[in-house]
Design a protein around this motif. Structure first.
Motif, PDB file in Angstrom:
ATOM      1  N   ASN A   1       0.875   4.023  -3.115  1.00 52.67           N
ATOM      2  CA  ASN A   1       0.395   5.361  -2.792  1.00 52.67           C
ATOM      3  C   ASN A   1       1.477   6.432  -2.885  1.00 52.67           C
ATOM      4  OD1 ASN A   1      -1.869   6.983  -1.895  1.00 52.67           O
ATOM      5  ND2 ASN A   1      -0.766   7.241   0.026  1.00 52.67           N
ATOM      6  N   GLN A   2       2.740   6.054  -2.678  1.00 51.31           N
ATOM      7  CA  GLN A   2       3.763   7.082  -2.513  1.00 51.31           C
ATOM      8  C   GLN A   2       4.870   7.064  -3.559  1.00 51.31           C
ATOM      9  OE1 GLN A   2       5.062   7.684   1.581  1.00 51.31           O
ATOM     10  NE2 GLN A   2       3.183   6.749   2.329  1.00 51.31           N
TER      11      GLN A   2
ATOM     12  N   GLY B   1      -8.805   8.648  -3.057  1.00 49.17           N
ATOM     13  CA  GLY B   1      -9.024   7.624  -4.062  1.00 49.17           C
ATOM     14  C   GLY B   1      -9.163   8.219  -5.453  1.00 49.17           C
TER      15      GLY B   1
ATOM     16  N   ASP C   1      -0.443  15.993   1.049  1.00 46.71           N
ATOM     17  CA  ASP C   1      -0.174  14.597   0.724  1.00 46.71           C
ATOM     18  C   ASP C   1      -1.105  13.637   1.464  1.00 46.71           C
ATOM     19  OD1 ASP C   1       0.981  15.253   3.151  1.00 46.71           O
ATOM     20  OD2 ASP C   1       2.602  13.810   2.957  1.00 46.71           O
ATOM     21  N   LYS C   2      -1.898  14.156   2.401  1.00 45.45           N
ATOM     22  CA  LYS C   2      -2.860  13.316   3.117  1.00 45.45           C
ATOM     23  C   LYS C   2      -4.293  13.494   2.604  1.00 45.45           C
ATOM     24  CE  LYS C   2       0.152  11.702   6.098  1.00 45.45           C
ATOM     25  NZ  LYS C   2       0.513  10.258   6.134  1.00 45.45           N
TER      26      LYS C   2
ATOM     27  N   THR D   1      -2.609  11.731  -8.459  1.00 45.78           N
ATOM     28  CA  THR D   1      -3.203  10.423  -8.225  1.00 45.78           C
ATOM     29  C   THR D   1      -2.104   9.422  -7.915  1.00 45.78           C
ATOM     30  OG1 THR D   1      -4.671   8.739  -9.138  1.00 45.78           O
ATOM     31  CG2 THR D   1      -3.179   9.836 -10.678  1.00 45.78           C
ATOM     32  N   ASP D   2      -2.482   8.172  -7.670  1.00 50.04           N
ATOM     33  CA  ASP D   2      -1.471   7.194  -7.292  1.00 50.04           C
ATOM     34  C   ASP D   2      -1.057   6.348  -8.483  1.00 50.04           C
ATOM     35  OD1 ASP D   2      -3.483   5.386  -7.685  1.00 50.04           O
ATOM     36  OD2 ASP D   2      -3.725   4.815  -5.585  1.00 50.04           O
TER      37      ASP D   2
ATOM     38  N   CYS E   1      -7.721   3.110  -3.883  1.00 57.65           N
ATOM     39  CA  CYS E   1      -6.819   3.853  -3.004  1.00 57.65           C
ATOM     40  C   CYS E   1      -5.890   2.843  -2.346  1.00 57.65           C
ATOM     41  CB  CYS E   1      -7.602   4.632  -1.949  1.00 57.65           C
ATOM     42  SG  CYS E   1      -6.572   5.712  -0.929  1.00 57.65           S
ATOM     43  N   LEU E   2      -4.616   3.163  -2.263  1.00 61.29           N
ATOM     44  CA  LEU E   2      -3.616   2.272  -1.677  1.00 61.29           C
ATOM     45  C   LEU E   2      -3.558   0.927  -2.401  1.00 61.29           C
ATOM     46  CD1 LEU E   2      -4.413   2.888   2.106  1.00 61.29           C
ATOM     47  CD2 LEU E   2      -2.706   4.051   0.706  1.00 61.29           C
TER      48      LEU E   2
ATOM     49  N   GLU F   1       0.827  -1.209   0.000  1.00 67.34           N
ATOM     50  CA  GLU F   1       0.000   0.000   0.000  1.00 67.34           C
ATOM     51  C   GLU F   1       0.859   1.257   0.000  1.00 67.34           C
ATOM     52  OE1 GLU F   1      -2.424  -0.525   3.418  1.00 67.34           O
ATOM     53  OE2 GLU F   1      -3.898  -1.797   2.397  1.00 67.34           O
ATOM     54  N   GLU F   2       1.951   1.249   0.769  1.00 66.42           N
ATOM     55  CA  GLU F   2       2.846   2.412   0.801  1.00 66.42           C
ATOM     56  C   GLU F   2       3.469   2.664  -0.567  1.00 66.42           C
ATOM     57  OE1 GLU F   2       5.088   2.941   4.881  1.00 66.42           O
ATOM     58  OE2 GLU F   2       5.198   0.864   4.217  1.00 66.42           O
TER      59      GLU F   2
ATOM     60  N   HIS G   1     -13.747   3.267   2.761  1.00 63.45           N
ATOM     61  CA  HIS G   1     -12.431   3.771   3.165  1.00 63.45           C
ATOM     62  C   HIS G   1     -12.538   4.733   4.352  1.00 63.45           C
ATOM     63  CE1 HIS G   1      -8.253   4.533   2.919  1.00 63.45           C
ATOM     64  NE2 HIS G   1      -8.308   5.665   2.241  1.00 63.45           N
TER      65      HIS G   1
END
Length: 854
Positions: free
Chosen positions: A545-546, A787, A782-783, A554-555, A812-813, A541-542, A712
């Motif tokens: 997302n990052q 989604g 960033d928080k 978006t991710d 998301c994630l 997930e990290e 979520h």
């Protein structure tokens, strides 16, 4: 004294003394190397020239002058800039092989291109003595050195080996920390699609129409299209007013520029606000024409003969798209999607042609267009005369082969005998290679693994980019002939949390665009031990997302056409050793995989949602005794498929897995290397500007967007953003002030109608919208992300003027967290081209808007 005058970098052609000029003949050609010259000149070269020699060997002193001793294989070696110009290494269209319809040329790469987007040349550099002329109705000024290039190093080039004419190719590149191969300009000199016989087609006075060379094996005849029959033919010689990009956004009148794309002269020109020419570049010297992803009004151009790239910003998205289209069409090594420019009675829909557009004599035209150098409303005449060529196709996609692989090296060096890698990485068979590796801790020198991989591939492939985070690496390489087709190369890394528990785990990623198709490659290493499935889920997930690639709003999983995920996932088989060994012995792979943790986690927790893996028909890849292919019999450690490759693709793309397996010839580690190969189709540049049907031009209007499922987080101040590759900046609605798990957006809370810059339905259906949902109540940007949902447009553009409802999954994630339902209508917004079909001067209002734009 030899040169007759001091060499100047800004001159495309050095004028020497009469005797030397006669020797060089203005431009060196291959036959000049075997000519008999005067005794004085022969003496200068160290020995008398011989007709039978392809390459003159000079004396040691002269060899030192030339930068290094010339070798037979370096016939077109380019040295430092002064000598390069001395030898006439200017790229010319007459150095190219004739285009063989569907074949496109090979290409080579430049060594160690380093881009610096923010640096410019000094405005006060002296002007050259010679003044190149632009074929146009207006007066052309002197050339002076451009001040808006970004730095890259000019290194030596080597000649590219010729590819078979049946291969379709071209090139482009991003830059690695390691040196790239020393081969760029020489390839262009061998491989342009238009031949020397066609060079004189530019002359309007030509009495006879020259023949267009065609592959004798191709059934298609040459196709000549009269200039008046070309839709929007003003774009064959169009002036684009722009602003020189300033990262500080403090624009002023001196930042105005005018870029000219002249198909008849096969050139790009950069003019200053007064119409004075700053630089001229041949079209076959264009290395990159790149559209900025985050700012739809920005573009970047890089030329082989310019030490810096040009970063420019257009007044509108529409003008940037038209510049990209006509700028792609002028490139001899790129085949574009232009059904209106192909032969109408082609025997098959896949027919590709090199179309000659004839603007000679009665076909010449004059347009009344806005004057780009004067105030709004001023008009001028622009004459279109001559002949030009465009490589057009009725097929909008180009096949591309991709190899991906991963190998946990366990800190051991790779095999000394590189032939052992052939089973894992069969070089020479694929267009793009992505090599992932983990635990590359054996390196005694920085970049040792990268150099090993590049050495293995040899000079036929170029390293586009390489990334490393701790001992996790990824290297992406491409075939030289693909270099001009690749842009927007980016890299990113992400270190995961819980370092004290799971060690130095994380991922490294690289993204790129092949033509207009985006893809990303991720090499990961997740937490070890069979019981740490939850920690591996958090690691995944990290990373999703990052990892910051391409669109930062978006991710990773909600923006690319294709995402390739590879690495040591450390997911295990939850069986006893004896049970696992029995299933392996019986080759019961499906029963073995029913106990696989990764597949179980995908089903039960939804990690890596949408990622798919090819059927596994090979034994586990872990854990082996190094030096053998025997599995270790560790109690509590059943043989497992820890090393995996998955891919996530949009529904409206075309991708096929051609192979998935492991390699047994590399036995230096406890892991076996794994590979997967794919065939996919990439979107070519499309020619909206020359398309016969300029309408309808679609506009998407949303009347409702609501969550019908959400698992979520609570929204306190929700807002929705809309992204698309064919419209203006990301468009957002107003912020709602209502805490809810199921927000519904209507009225002013919806994004404004989105106008498309493209009217070709078949192309739009290969594209998509991205809905991005944020909670602006979060103090940190960033928080805010909650989604994103991707809506593929296949089958959703037509019919017009009908309200329809559709759904999309919110991710998301890397997990599915909800579903949205939206109502929309597609209408024709009645696109009106600018007066004369060409853009005018950048207005003071636009200049002020850009200055204040945040």
């Amino acid at each position: 004294e030899f040169f007759g005058e001091k060499l100047k970098e800004e001159e495309d052609l050095v004028v020497y003394s009469e005797e030397i000029a006669e020797f060089f003949g203005e431009k060196l050609r291959e036959e000049d190397f075997t000519e008999q010259h005067s005794e004085e000149v022969a003496e200068f070269f160290g020995e008398k020239l011989k007709e039978e020699e392809d390459l003159v060997v000079y004396s040691e002193e002269i060899a030192e002058f030339f930068g290094e001793k010339l070798r037979e294989e370096d016939f077109t070696q380019v040295f430092n800039p002064a000598e390069a110009e001395f030898f006439g290494e200017k790229l010319r269209e007459d150095d190219f092989e004739a285009e063989k319809l569907d074949s496109e040329p090979d290409f080579v790469n430049e060594d160690d291109l380093e881009l610096d987007d923010d640096e410019d040349f000094d405005e006060d550099e002296p002007e050259p003595e010679e003044e190149p002329e632009v074929e146009d109705a207006e007066e052309e000024p002197e050339v002076e050195e451009e001040d808006e290039w970004e730095d890259f190093d000019e290194e030596e080039y080597e000649e590219l080996e010729e590819e078979e004419e049946s291969e379709e190719g071209s090139d482009n590149e991003w830059l690695d920390d390691d040196d790239l191969e020393d081969d760029v300009v020489a390839a262009l000199e061998e491989e342009e699609e238009w031949s020397e016989d066609d060079e004189d087609e530019d002359e309007p006075e030509e009495e006879e129409e020259p023949e267009v060379q065609v592959d004798e094996t191709d059934p298609n005849e040459p196709f000549v299209l009269p200039l008046p029959e070309v839709t929007n033919n003003i774009y064959l010689k169009s002036y684009f007013p722009v602003l020189k990009w300033n990262p500080q956004k403090k624009f002023n009148a001196q930042d105005r520029r005018v870029w000219v794309v002249d198909h008849f002269a096969k050139s790009f020109y950069c003019l200053d606000p007064k119409g004075k020419m700053r630089k001229q570049h041949d079209a076959n010297k264009l290395l990159q024409l790149e559209k900025n992803i985050m700012d739809p009004k920005r573009a970047r151009l890089m030329f082989f003969d310019a030490p810096k790239s040009y970063e420019i910003i257009f007044p509108s998205v529409e003008e940037r798209e038209r510049f990209y289209e006509t700028g792609s069409a002028i490139r001899p090594a790129i085949r574009v999607y232009g059904p209106s420019l192909t032969k109408p009675d082609s025997a098959h829909e896949g027919a590709s042609t090199t179309t000659t557009i004839d603007g000679v004599k009665e076909n010449a035209m004059t347009h009344k267009v806005p004057d780009p150098f004067k105030k709004t409303g001023a008009m001028m005449d622009r004459e279109l005369t001559g002949r030009c060529k465009i490589n057009a196709s009725k097929v909008q996609e180009e096949p591309v082969s991709v190899w991906t692989g991963t190998f946990n090296m366990c800190g051991q060096p790779p095999p000394r005998d590189m032939s052992a890698l052939e089973e894992w990485i069969p070089k020479g068979k694929f267009d793009v290679y992505a090599v992932g590796a983990q635990e590359v801790s054996y390196q005694k020198e920085e970049g040792e693994w990268f150099k090993y991989v590049q050495t293995y591939f040899g000079k036929d492939y170029l390293t586009l980019a390489s990334m490393q985070m701790w001992d996790i690496t990824i290297i992406v390489l491409c075939r030289k002939k693909c270099l001009l087709k690749i842009t927007n190369v980016e890299g990113s890394t992400k270190a995961t949390l819980f370092k004290e528990k799971c060690g130095m785990k994380g991922a490294a990623g690289i993204s790129l665009k092949f033509h207009n198709t985006s893809m990303a490659f991720i090499s990961c290493h997740l937490a070890a031990r069979i019981e740490r499935t939850k920690m591996r889920k958090i690691n995944t997930e990290e990373i999703v997302n990052q990892i910051q690639l391409a669109n930062k709003d978006t991710d990773l999983s909600s923006q690319f056409h294709h995402v390739f995920w590879m690495g040591d996932t450390n997911y295990r088989i939850e069986l006893d050793n004896e049970q696992a060994d029995a299933l392996i012995e019986a080759e019961e792979w499906s029963k073995l995989l029913s106990h696989d943790q990764l597949l179980t986690e995908q089903r039960e927790t939804g990690i890596l949602y949408g990622f798919k893996e090819a059927p596994i028909t090979f034994p586990p890849t872990y854990r082996f005794k190094p030096g053998t292919d025997k599995l270790k019999q560790d109690r509590g450690r059943a043989p497992s498929y820890t090393d995996r490759i998955l891919v996530k693709s949009l529904k409206n793309t075309d991708i096929k897995v051609t192979d998935y397996g492991r390699c047994t010839s590399v036995r230096t580690s406890e892991h076996m290397p794994v590979y997967a190969t794919y065939e996919l189709k990439c979107l070519r540049p499309h020619l909206n500007c020359f398309h016969r049907d300029q309408e309808p031009r679609p506009m998407f209007t949303f009347t409702n967007i609501k969550f019908i499922e959400q698992t979520h987080l609570m929204f306190r101040k929700p807002v929705v953003w809309m992204h698309s590759p064919f419209s203006d900046h990301a468009i957002k609605g107003k912020i709602m002030k209502a805490g809810t798990m199921m927000p519904e957006f209507t009225g002013d809370y919806l994004p404004k109608p989105i106008k498309s810059t493209c009217q070709m339905t078949e192309y739009l259906e290969k594209l998509y919208f991205i809905f991005v949902f944020k909670d602006t109540a979060e103090p940190r940007e960033d928080k805010m992300f909650r989604g994103a949902a991707v809506w593929e447009l296949q089958g959703c553009v037509e019919p017009y003027d009908q309200e329809r409802t559709n759904t999309a999954e919110v991710l998301c994630l890397g997990r599915k967290v909800g579903t949205i339902e939206f109502t929309y209508k597609v209408t024709n917004y009645g696109y009106t081209p600018p007066p004369g079909g060409a853009p005018g001067r950048v207005t003071d209002e636009i200049l002020m808007d850009q200055r204040m734009d945040k």
